[in-house]
Design an enzyme around this catalytic site. Structure first.
Site, PDB file in Angstrom:
ATOM      1  N   CYS A  86      -5.881  12.650  12.225  1.00  0.00           N
ATOM      2  CA  CYS A  86      -6.355  11.344  11.798  1.00  0.00           C
ATOM      3  C   CYS A  86      -6.337  10.414  12.994  1.00  0.00           C
ATOM      4  O   CYS A  86      -6.062  10.827  14.113  1.00  0.00           O
ATOM      5  CB  CYS A  86      -5.523  10.794  10.655  1.00  0.00           C
ATOM      6  SG  CYS A  86      -3.970  10.082  11.154  1.00  0.00           S
TER       7      CYS A  86
ATOM      8  N   LYS B  30       0.842  -1.209   0.000  1.00  0.00           N
ATOM      9  CA  LYS B  30       0.000   0.000   0.000  1.00  0.00           C
ATOM     10  C   LYS B  30       0.872   1.253   0.000  1.00  0.00           C
ATOM     11  O   LYS B  30       0.665   2.165  -0.794  1.00  0.00           O
ATOM     12  CB  LYS B  30      -0.901   0.004   1.248  1.00  0.00           C
ATOM     13  CG  LYS B  30      -1.593   1.339   1.485  1.00  0.00           C
ATOM     14  CD  LYS B  30      -2.504   1.305   2.679  1.00  0.00           C
ATOM     15  CE  LYS B  30      -1.834   1.678   3.985  1.00  0.00           C
ATOM     16  NZ  LYS B  30      -1.497   3.109   4.120  1.00  0.00           N
ATOM     17  N   ASN B  31       1.847   1.274   0.885  1.00  0.00           N
ATOM     18  CA  ASN B  31       2.633   2.502   1.035  1.00  0.00           C
ATOM     19  C   ASN B  31       3.570   2.753  -0.142  1.00  0.00           C
ATOM     20  O   ASN B  31       4.071   3.863  -0.304  1.00  0.00           O
ATOM     21  CB  ASN B  31       3.423   2.474   2.346  1.00  0.00           C
ATOM     22  CG  ASN B  31       2.514   2.648   3.545  1.00  0.00           C
ATOM     23  OD1 ASN B  31       1.312   2.891   3.385  1.00  0.00           O
ATOM     24  ND2 ASN B  31       3.066   2.521   4.742  1.00  0.00           N
TER      25      ASN B  31
ATOM     26  N   ARG C  72      -8.550  -0.636   4.316  1.00  0.00           N
ATOM     27  CA  ARG C  72      -7.644   0.369   3.748  1.00  0.00           C
ATOM     28  C   ARG C  72      -6.287  -0.232   3.397  1.00  0.00           C
ATOM     29  O   ARG C  72      -5.574   0.301   2.550  1.00  0.00           O
ATOM     30  CB  ARG C  72      -7.443   1.533   4.735  1.00  0.00           C
ATOM     31  CG  ARG C  72      -8.609   2.497   4.796  1.00  0.00           C
ATOM     32  CD  ARG C  72      -8.256   3.727   5.620  1.00  0.00           C
ATOM     33  NE  ARG C  72      -6.899   4.139   5.344  1.00  0.00           N
ATOM     34  CZ  ARG C  72      -5.985   4.436   6.254  1.00  0.00           C
ATOM     35  NH1 ARG C  72      -6.286   4.400   7.529  1.00  0.00           N
ATOM     36  NH2 ARG C  72      -4.771   4.781   5.913  1.00  0.00           N
TER      37      ARG C  72
ATOM     38  N   ASP D  68       4.235   0.876  12.103  1.00  0.00           N
ATOM     39  CA  ASP D  68       3.024   0.186  11.645  1.00  0.00           C
ATOM     40  C   ASP D  68       2.968  -1.273  12.108  1.00  0.00           C
ATOM     41  O   ASP D  68       1.894  -1.876  12.123  1.00  0.00           O
ATOM     42  CB  ASP D  68       2.931   0.218  10.111  1.00  0.00           C
ATOM     43  CG  ASP D  68       2.632   1.619   9.598  1.00  0.00           C
ATOM     44  OD1 ASP D  68       2.321   2.501  10.411  1.00  0.00           O
ATOM     45  OD2 ASP D  68       2.710   1.840   8.375  1.00  0.00           O
TER      46      ASP D  68
HETATM   47  C1  UD1 Z   1       4.054   6.915   6.127  1.00  0.00           C
HETATM   48  C2  UD1 Z   1       3.210   5.682   5.967  1.00  0.00           C
HETATM   49  C3  UD1 Z   1       2.668   5.235   7.314  1.00  0.00           C
HETATM   50  C4  UD1 Z   1       3.815   5.047   8.306  1.00  0.00           C
HETATM   51  C5  UD1 Z   1       4.691   6.288   8.359  1.00  0.00           C
HETATM   52  C6  UD1 Z   1       5.924   6.104   9.227  1.00  0.00           C
HETATM   53  C7  UD1 Z   1       2.308   5.942   3.741  1.00  0.00           C
HETATM   54  C8  UD1 Z   1       1.117   6.174   2.879  1.00  0.00           C
HETATM   55  N1  UD1 Z   1       2.103   5.998   5.066  1.00  0.00           N
HETATM   56  O1  UD1 Z   1       3.201   7.941   6.630  1.00  0.00           O
HETATM   57  O2  UD1 Z   1       1.971   3.997   7.129  1.00  0.00           O
HETATM   58  O3  UD1 Z   1       3.270   4.817   9.589  1.00  0.00           O
HETATM   59  O4  UD1 Z   1       5.129   6.640   7.038  1.00  0.00           O
HETATM   60  O5  UD1 Z   1       6.667   5.032   8.768  1.00  0.00           O
HETATM   61  O6  UD1 Z   1       3.396   5.690   3.253  1.00  0.00           O
HETATM   62  N2  UD1 Z   1       5.394  14.844  10.410  1.00  0.00           N
HETATM   63  C9  UD1 Z   1       5.397  16.183  10.692  1.00  0.00           C
HETATM   64  N3  UD1 Z   1       5.343  17.067   9.655  1.00  0.00           N
HETATM   65  C10 UD1 Z   1       5.302  16.658   8.353  1.00  0.00           C
HETATM   66  C11 UD1 Z   1       5.311  15.283   8.086  1.00  0.00           C
HETATM   67  C12 UD1 Z   1       5.358  14.390   9.130  1.00  0.00           C
HETATM   68  O7  UD1 Z   1       5.417  16.596  11.848  1.00  0.00           O
HETATM   69  O8  UD1 Z   1       5.275  17.520   7.447  1.00  0.00           O
HETATM   70  C13 UD1 Z   1       5.416  13.873  11.540  1.00  0.00           C
HETATM   71  C14 UD1 Z   1       4.135  13.013  11.552  1.00  0.00           C
HETATM   72  O9  UD1 Z   1       3.080  13.668  12.226  1.00  0.00           O
HETATM   73  C15 UD1 Z   1       4.591  11.781  12.271  1.00  0.00           C
HETATM   74  C16 UD1 Z   1       6.048  11.637  11.797  1.00  0.00           C
HETATM   75  O10 UD1 Z   1       6.444  12.926  11.314  1.00  0.00           O
HETATM   76  O11 UD1 Z   1       4.569  11.967  13.656  1.00  0.00           O
HETATM   77  C17 UD1 Z   1       6.242  10.602  10.714  1.00  0.00           C
HETATM   78  O12 UD1 Z   1       5.480  10.936   9.596  1.00  0.00           O
HETATM   79  P1  UD1 Z   1       5.852  10.514   8.109  1.00  0.00           P
HETATM   80  O13 UD1 Z   1       7.149   9.807   8.086  1.00  0.00           O
HETATM   81  O14 UD1 Z   1       5.679  11.702   7.230  1.00  0.00           O
HETATM   82  O15 UD1 Z   1       4.707   9.462   7.808  1.00  0.00           O
HETATM   83  P2  UD1 Z   1       3.700   9.470   6.597  1.00  0.00           P
HETATM   84  O16 UD1 Z   1       4.410   9.715   5.325  1.00  0.00           O
HETATM   85  O17 UD1 Z   1       2.511  10.293   6.928  1.00  0.00           O
END
Ligand code: UD1
Length: 417
Positions: free
Chosen positions: A116, A22-23, A398, A306
């Protein structure tokens, strides 16, 4: 959506193929916007998030066709540059479309993603990075708009945290553009490597994906291609924990074992035996799991956040007490109250969960609170005496195309009703 009903205490045996990731597929679908022509994505999992991504693409003017794990996208006639709030809310990862829409249309408008199930989901790192690639931004009425003057301009970018989504957005945005972008402190997850492989196959020039320094040399055009998505390592971790909780002996097919090493080593400590041959991974679980020393979720190659709920679920019946520290998301423990309905003994404080192994879990009615927390309840149901009924399974859909079919083919007594 029907509930999932599990009658526990049946050993799992047999072999299953692990679905596409998925990711990995979600950013690849977003990146298809950059391709002027057809993209064929094979091994594309049949998930509600994929269907939601197709809706976004169709709204923007692309044509999409999905059949038998093959997604065909024709983005030749993309005209839109905004994602309506309804579609944004349908899929939390819709911010992944930002870099692609901006790069292709020189303009992008999205509503603020809000929170979320896992807590606040800010995109400040995405916004800062896209500004550094030349975008001007404006926030108004809950919307954020991005505008380029003459396309993406390569730059040196440093992420203050190696966010997976921000890394993907930068790679996608900078693939088609002027100059070279160097992204430092990039996320190293295998799904980022898959995205870069996809884009490179289409003609992009991306080096270093999978390391903390990714260099993207902008190109003028990306060509139509066919690509096969990598396996889903979190689905693999789910079936490992399913086998672990009920003393199973199963083989997972289609996996890259190297990408599972942080997960495998924890289950080895819990008493599971692993053997790998080509793309097959066999797991033989002991009659009773042992507790493990403190596990901390970290960015790749650390233990994946995850996979945390799945591990915690199987440790509920281990001999002894284990500790899990959640370092990535603020609000990841909501499913734990549901696990407690089955008799699990878990205490949480802030980001720490203390799991005291109990002698048995008892089936109960419970509700998925999020995707992996929902899958953790299915795993707990497999290890519980009696019947467990899991509601709100839309969360589970999902990320799992066939959790019920897969587990029943391994001998679990599980159905939808
Ligand atoms: C992706 C994965 C998700 C996984 C996560 C961490 C997908 C679709 N989803 O989510 O399943 O759990 O990586 O491995 O690939 N953050 C900020 N600001 C930002 C972006 C992120 O503060 O602009 C924080 C987030 O709130 C979170 C942390 O950074 O606490 C990690 O987020 P991130 O690595 O961006 O995860 P996702 O890409 O959302």
């Amino acid at each position: 959506m029907p509930d999932i009903i599990v009658e526990g205490k049946n050993k799992l045996n047999g072999k299953i193929k692990v679905q596409g990731s998925k990711n990995a597929v979600l950013p690849i679908i977003a990146a298809s916007i950059l391709i002027d022509g057809k993209t064929v994505i094979n091994n594309c999992p049949d998930l509600s998030d994929v269907k939601a991504s197709m809706k976004i693409l169709e709204y923007l003017g692309a044509k999409c066709f999905y059949k038998n794990n093959c997604l065909i996208i024709d983005a030749s006639n993309i005209k839109g540059c905004s994602i309506p709030e309804k579609l944004m809310r349908e899929m939390r990862s819709s911010s992944l479309f930002l870099g692609a829409i901006l790069s292709r249309m020189e303009m992008a408008v999205i509503c603020s993603p809000g929170g979320c199930e896992l807590g606040p989901r800010p995109i400040d790192l995405h916004i800062k990075a896209l500004k550094e690639l030349g975008a001007e931004t404006k926030e108004q009425n809950g919307n954020i708009s991005f505008k380029l003057n003459g396309g993406i301009i390569g730059n040196n970018i440093h992420l203050s945290f190696p966010s997976v989504g921000a890394t993907e957005n930068v790679i996608i945005a900078a693939a088609l553009g002027n100059g070279t972008t160097t992204l430092n402190n990039a996320a190293k997850e295998p799904e980022i490597v898959d995205l870069a492989n996809f884009l490179n196959k289409a003609g992009a020039r991306i080096k270093g994906a999978g390391s903390d320094r990714v260099v993207i040399e902008g190109v003028k055009r990306l060509n139509p291609i066919e690509y096969s998505v990598c396996f889903d390592r979190i689905v693999a971790a789910t079936y490992i924990s399913a086998a672990a909780i009920c003393g199973g002996d199963i083989v997972l097919n289609g996996v890259n074992i190297g990408q599972l090493s942080s997960v495998v080593s924890v289950y080895e400590e819990a008493g599971c035996l692993f053997s790998a041959k080509n793309k097959d991974l066999r797991i033989i679980a002991p009659k009773k799991l042992k507790s493990v020393s403190t596990v901390r979720s970290l960015t790749y190659p650390g233990f994946p956040t995850d996979a945390g709920p799945l591990l915690i679920s199987s440790l509920t019946v281990a001999k002894g007490t284990s500790i899990f520290v959640e370092n990535i998301f603020e609000n990841r423990f909501r499913y734990i109250d549901e696990l407690k309905r089955l008799g699990a003994s878990i205490k949480t404080e802030g980001k720490v969960a203390v799991i005291e192994g109990v002698s048995r879990l008892c089936g109960a009615k419970c509700y998925a609170t999020d995707l992996r927390g929902g899958a953790a309840l299915v795993v707990a149901g497999l290890g519980a005496e009696g019947v467990t009924q899991i509601g709100k399974t839309c969360y589970i859909k999902r990320g799992y195309e066939n959790i019920v079919k897969d587990l029943s083919s391994l001998g679990a007594k599980i159905k939808e009703a």
